[in-house]
Design an enzyme around this catalytic site. Structure first.
Site, PDB file in Angstrom:
ATOM      1  N   GLN A   1       0.834  -1.205   0.000  1.00  0.00           N
ATOM      2  CA  GLN A   1       0.000   0.000   0.000  1.00  0.00           C
ATOM      3  C   GLN A   1       0.866   1.252   0.000  1.00  0.00           C
ATOM      4  OE1 GLN A   1      -3.635   0.393   2.587  1.00  0.00           O
ATOM      5  NE2 GLN A   1      -2.377   1.855   3.694  1.00  0.00           N
ATOM      6  N   GLY A   2       0.743   2.061  -1.035  1.00  0.00           N
ATOM      7  CA  GLY A   2       1.522   3.287  -1.149  1.00  0.00           C
ATOM      8  C   GLY A   2       0.707   4.505  -0.760  1.00  0.00           C
ATOM      9  N   TYR A   3       0.518   4.707   0.532  1.00  0.00           N
ATOM     10  CA  TYR A   3      -0.252   5.842   1.047  1.00  0.00           C
ATOM     11  C   TYR A   3       0.659   6.847   1.761  1.00  0.00           C
ATOM     12  CZ  TYR A   3      -5.092   4.209   0.293  1.00  0.00           C
ATOM     13  OH  TYR A   3      -6.295   3.846  -0.247  1.00  0.00           O
ATOM     14  N   SER A   4       1.154   6.475   2.948  1.00  0.00           N
ATOM     15  CA  SER A   4       1.875   7.412   3.813  1.00  0.00           C
ATOM     16  C   SER A   4       3.154   7.921   3.156  1.00  0.00           C
ATOM     17  CB  SER A   4       2.229   6.752   5.148  1.00  0.00           C
ATOM     18  OG  SER A   4       1.067   6.444   5.880  1.00  0.00           O
TER      19      SER A   4
ATOM     20  N   GLU B   1     -10.419  -1.730   5.939  1.00  0.00           N
ATOM     21  CA  GLU B   1      -9.207  -2.119   6.645  1.00  0.00           C
ATOM     22  C   GLU B   1      -9.490  -2.801   7.972  1.00  0.00           C
ATOM     23  OE1 GLU B   1      -4.847  -0.135   7.538  1.00  0.00           O
ATOM     24  OE2 GLU B   1      -6.577   1.159   7.242  1.00  0.00           O
TER      25      GLU B   1
ATOM     26  N   SER C   1      -3.206   7.865  14.267  1.00  0.00           N
ATOM     27  CA  SER C   1      -2.852   8.045  15.669  1.00  0.00           C
ATOM     28  C   SER C   1      -4.103   8.210  16.535  1.00  0.00           C
ATOM     29  CB  SER C   1      -1.958   9.277  15.835  1.00  0.00           C
ATOM     30  OG  SER C   1      -2.693  10.458  15.550  1.00  0.00           O
TER      31      SER C   1
END
Length: 383
Positions: free
Chosen positions: A115-118, A235, A360
């Site tokens: 997964q290329g998110y953050s 998720e 968070s």
């Protein structure tokens, strides 16, 4: 909805337990294990559309599968990102061509995803992504940027990437959801991130003109935010209950250690152990209630707050129970391998991140306050 297990569910559970008992022992190569799962029809149980999964299963049977898998000691999954995140997203937003191309290899365990998110400047604030994708003369997209905390990127064949395709856009506008092959030497670089535990499940990924085909944009160009948010909704679900099975096993080890070293004689320690046990039971009932309801607003955020804090406290309790012994490694230090952790030491160090990753605690509380309780929105730019 009264979420309970029927006789058919228990028969399914027994079938799962028997199969895992016969196949999980000795399985070491994780990619080969994914193919074993796919060949036997255990990937894609929740895919009800189009026959892309191997077999169908009710929601309660999916829970039974997840729980029994967690109990079995089978290898950690390498294919869960493709199965649990990408696949439901494609079923909801993908074209028929995309479904036909990508879902069968996931179901067979042949293609693994990350997964290329953050990004370094856009973690919990996902709308701040700076990775860019521009159209080339051949009609494909060329991607440049950096992603971080990318689980299993070192094993993945493909990555779904949230990138900015409109250079004039900002925030959640002008983003697209692209499917990017990882095997692009010189254009995709994966760098492992060494953690406190000494392991490297996470990675940095650098894209330097990496190519993605135009037909591999999910949901259409510019609609990436909608697709990305939909994916995050998948998720946390059935997997939460399997996670709690693992939590219960860890709690049992902490309790056994407390008995072994005599810490259980301390009334404070006994109280903390009972609290952890009771809170875990509440989490299970809450997860079952959430699965049995129709889209409780904020339920995933509440669940993340519950389990992240619980697991972090369990790590702290494991060290409290061990006393001074907790600071000592199982073997002598050497330059080639500076330390080695036992299970409870690993639990403590890894669980320090639980209240940060995946959104968070502060972000979860803000979402619940603004979107569920309707409280005034937090002023932007205030630290």
């Amino acid at each position: 909805m009264d979420f309970g297990f029927t006789g058919d569910d228990e028969a399914f559970r027994a079938e799962v337990r028997e199969w895992l008992s016969a196949h999980a022992d000795g399985a070491q190569d994780r990619r080969a294990w994914e193919r074993t799962l796919g060949k036997s029809g255990w990937i894609g149980l929740g895919w009800s559309e189009g026959g892309y999964g191997n077999r169908t299963a009710t929601l309660t049977q999916q829970v039974a599968w997840a729980e029994e898998y967690a109990r079995s000691g089978a290898p950690a999954r390498s294919g869960h990102i493709g199965e649990k995140l990408l696949a439901p997203t494609l079923l909801a937003h993908g074209s028929e061509e995309q479904k036909a191309r990508f879902l069968p290899p996931v179901a067979a365990g042949d293609e693994l995803w990350c997964q290329g998110y953050s990004e370094p400047g856009a973690g919990s604030d996902l709308a701040g992504v700076r990775t860019r994708a521009s159209l080339a003369s051949d009609g494909s997209y060329r991607i440049s940027g950096q992603k971080i905390w990318t689980s299993l990127a070192h094993e993945a064949d493909w990555c779904f990437v949230l990138a900015r395709t409109d250079p004039e856009s900002n925030r959640h506008h002008g983003l697209s959801f692209l499917l990017v092959p990882m095997d692009q030497p010189g254009r995709v670089e994966v760098r492992p991130i060494r953690q406190l535990t000494g392991t490297s499940e996470f990675n940095e990924v650098f894209f330097d003109g990496a190519c993605a085909r135009a037909e591999h944009v999910v949901g259409g160009a510019g609609n990436g935010w909608r697709v990305a948010m939909s994916l995050l909704g998948f998720e946390r679900g059935v997997s939460t209950l399997a996670q709690q099975v693992g939590f219960a096993q860890e709690l049992s080890r902490v309790m056994e250690t407390a008995v072994r070293v005599g810490a259980v004689a301390d009334p404070v320690v006994r109280d903390l152990l009972v609290r952890q046990w009771a809170e875990l039971r509440v989490m299970r009932w809450n997860a079952l209630r959430t699965l049995g309801s129709s889209g409780d607003a904020g339920a995933p955020n509440v669940a993340k707050l519950l389990w992240a804090g619980w697991h972090r406290r369990l790590g702290e309790l494991a060290m409290l129970v061990r006393g001074a012994e907790a600071a000592v490694g199982p073997r002598e230090w050497s330059p080639s391998s500076p330390y080695e952790l036992d299970d409870l030491q690993h639990l403590f160090l890894f669980s320090r991140a639980d209240t940060i990753y995946g959104g968070s605690d502060q972000i979860q509380r803000t979402i619940i306050a603004e979107r569920v309780l309707g409280l005034p929105r937090e002023p932007k730019g205030v630290v």
